[in-house]
Design an enzyme around this catalytic site. Structure first.
Site, mmCIF file in Angstrom:
data_model
loop_
_atom_site.group_PDB
_atom_site.id
_atom_site.type_symbol
_atom_site.label_atom_id
_atom_site.label_comp_id
_atom_site.label_asym_id
_atom_site.label_seq_id
_atom_site.Cartn_x
_atom_site.Cartn_y
_atom_site.Cartn_z
ATOM 1 N N GLY A 13 -0.543 4.199 -4.315
ATOM 2 C CA GLY A 13 -1.377 3.157 -5.107
ATOM 3 C C GLY A 13 -2.475 2.473 -4.413
ATOM 4 N N ASN A 14 -2.200 2.225 -2.948
ATOM 5 C CA ASN A 14 -3.080 1.581 -2.032
ATOM 6 C C ASN A 14 -4.365 2.285 -1.736
ATOM 7 O OD1 ASN A 14 -1.541 3.236 -0.433
ATOM 8 N ND2 ASN A 14 -2.106 1.881 1.473
ATOM 9 N N LYS A 129 10.814 3.195 -16.769
ATOM 10 C CA LYS A 129 9.475 3.063 -16.246
ATOM 11 C C LYS A 129 8.780 2.023 -17.317
ATOM 12 C CE LYS A 129 8.715 5.905 -12.503
ATOM 13 N NZ LYS A 129 8.288 5.288 -11.416
ATOM 14 N N LYS A 213 5.691 10.375 -8.747
ATOM 15 C CA LYS A 213 4.392 11.376 -7.970
ATOM 16 C C LYS A 213 5.245 11.831 -6.825
ATOM 17 C CE LYS A 213 2.757 8.734 -4.385
ATOM 18 N NZ LYS A 213 3.494 7.736 -4.464
ATOM 19 N N LYS A 275 10.642 7.793 -2.393
ATOM 20 C CA LYS A 275 9.774 8.619 -1.211
ATOM 21 C C LYS A 275 10.977 9.253 -0.442
ATOM 22 C CE LYS A 275 6.319 5.107 -1.301
ATOM 23 N NZ LYS A 275 5.684 5.870 -2.285
HETATM 24 P P1 ADP Z 1 3.275 3.759 -3.410
HETATM 25 O O1 ADP Z 1 2.137 3.211 -4.370
HETATM 26 O O2 ADP Z 1 2.693 4.380 -2.239
HETATM 27 O O3 ADP Z 1 4.244 4.700 -4.396
HETATM 28 P P2 ADP Z 1 5.272 1.751 -3.348
HETATM 29 O O4 ADP Z 1 5.065 0.326 -3.600
HETATM 30 O O5 ADP Z 1 5.968 2.400 -4.648
HETATM 31 O O6 ADP Z 1 4.131 2.514 -2.912
HETATM 32 O O7 ADP Z 1 6.383 1.972 -2.120
HETATM 33 C C1 ADP Z 1 6.113 1.651 -0.815
HETATM 34 C C2 ADP Z 1 6.534 0.174 -0.709
HETATM 35 O O8 ADP Z 1 8.065 0.393 -0.414
HETATM 36 C C3 ADP Z 1 6.357 -0.573 0.789
HETATM 37 O O9 ADP Z 1 5.167 -1.131 0.687
HETATM 38 C C4 ADP Z 1 7.449 -1.297 0.930
HETATM 39 O O10 ADP Z 1 7.113 -2.688 0.442
HETATM 40 C C5 ADP Z 1 8.562 -0.948 -0.057
HETATM 41 N N1 ADP Z 1 9.833 -0.788 0.825
HETATM 42 C C6 ADP Z 1 10.792 -0.991 0.081
HETATM 43 N N2 ADP Z 1 12.035 -0.591 0.953
HETATM 44 C C7 ADP Z 1 11.402 -0.072 2.136
HETATM 45 C C8 ADP Z 1 12.106 0.185 3.232
HETATM 46 N N3 ADP Z 1 13.275 0.488 3.599
HETATM 47 N N4 ADP Z 1 11.241 0.670 4.367
HETATM 48 C C9 ADP Z 1 9.906 0.381 4.186
HETATM 49 N N5 ADP Z 1 9.236 -0.143 3.081
HETATM 50 C C10 ADP Z 1 10.146 -0.404 1.890
HETATM 51 MG MG MG Z 2 5.614 4.168 -5.844
#
Ligand code: ADP
Ligand code: MG
Length: 312
Positions: A13-14, A129, A213, A275
């Site tokens: 998203g970023n 979702k 995604k 992820k």
């Molecule tokens: P994207 O839009 O890239 O999919 P998300 O917000 O869905 O991003 O996922 C990334 C976020 O996951 C990070 O910004 C962080 O706040 C969070 N997060 C949750 N658990 C963890 C972890 N164990 N280690 C690192 N980040 C984590």
């Molecule tokens: Mg995400």
């Protein structure tokens, strides 16, 4: 990374932002690490999320449909297709320019992508979702009765529609994507996880659902026999005890460790968990395949092996 790896890069998203102006500006920065990889000789396939964008499209069109303008009700798969076009346009525009600025004449295009899911995926029994607008309880009841939507109360903010998040099984446009990649072209695909469809005979039927995604990126990476899956997000590394005093950032994560940490609940569902799971699915699918999770800002260093979390 060796010379000429095939790399699927999944953008979070970023990398995109929340408004067209913001997105057009952000993609200029996003294009840089992508073009760094291309300049280094790698084959790059780009995937991306679409949460805020498809939410905006869906909300705008459902608002217009319920206004005196009475525009047609836009089904959710069509909203997903629109988001792929909108985001793909900005990405291909920015990457083209960044390539030309470096004197590289490489075609870039977006493939509107349908991702085949299993109609009997158990996820359809448990929609999770949230999508689109917030409604009052009364309006939500009406949607449940009239349209058969699944509606849930979303943490005190109102009622929202929830859709299922099935797993990707195959990519309908895979041959096109493969041909473009083999021709040395840059492809943007499986936007927002792809448009979820199921197969019946010769027909693909769109379903109101959201494919993660990260999982769709892992699937296309597998199909294309990629060497690397790079997931670019908001954090530089994956952590255990995330956000706690004993937080520990990980440079390497084996499949066995990842399994253990998942059981211990270190990765938040809906953000880091998919992820790590997608990285594991790809890395575990064939010997030599590796996944990297790092931030967009640190992408270059991550790819050089200086930071990020490698899952292998
Ligand atoms: P994207 O839009 O890239 O999919 P998300 O917000 O869905 O991003 O996922 C990334 C976020 O996951 C990070 O910004 C962080 O706040 C969070 N997060 C949750 N658990 C963890 C972890 N164990 N280690 C690192 N980040 C984590
Ligand atoms: Mg995400």
């Amino acid at each position: 990374m060796q010379f000429k790896d095939r790399i699927v890069v999944a953008l979070g998203g970023n990398a995109l932002g929340n408004t067209p102006e913001e997105q057009l500006e952000l993609v200029k920065h996003t294009a840089k690490p992508i073009v760094d990889l291309i300049e280094a000789g790698h084959e790059v396939i780009l995937a991306h999320g679409n949460g805020p964008q498809v939410g905006m499209i869906n909300l705008a069109l459902s608002t217009a449909a319920n206004s005196p303008a009475k525009t047609p009700e836009m089904p959710f798969p069509e909203c997903g297709a629109m988001s792929q076009g909108y985001i793909g346009y900005h990405l291909q525009n920015a990457i083209r320019e960044e390539l030309l600025n470096r004197n590289m004449h490489i075609p870039v295009a977006t493939v509107i992508t349908q991702v085949i899911v299993d109609k009997n995926d158990p996820a359809f029994q448990h929609p999770t979702k949230p999508v689109g607008a917030f409604y009052s309880e009364e309006a939500a009841q009406k949607l449940i009765e009239e349209k058969g939507y699944h509606m849930v109360e979303d943490s005190g903010r109102g009622w929202r529609r929830v859709v299922a998040s099935p797993k990707p099984v195959d990519v309908a446009e895979k041959e096109t994507i493969k041909t473009l990649v083999e021709q040395g072209q840059v492809v943007i695909t499986v936007g927002g996880g792809g448009i979820p469809v199921y197969e019946t005979g010769n027909r693909l039927i769109g379903i109101p659902a959201v494919i993660d995604k990260d999982f769709a990126s892992a699937k296309i990476a597998e199909i294309l026999d990629a060497d690397y899956l790079i997931i670019l997000t908001a954090v530089e590394q994956v952590a255990i005890n995330f956000g706690k005093p004993d937080e520990k950032w990980l440079a390497n994560l084996s499949l066995e460790e990842a399994d253990q940490y998942i059981k211990e609940g270190h990765f938040a569902p809906g953000s880091m968990l998919p992820k790590v799971q997608a990285a594991m699915a790809f890395a575990g699918s064939k010997k030599g395949r590796k996944a990297l999770i790092t931030s967009l800002e640190k992408a270059k260093e991550g790819i050089e092996g200086k930071t990020g979390t490698i899952i292998a």
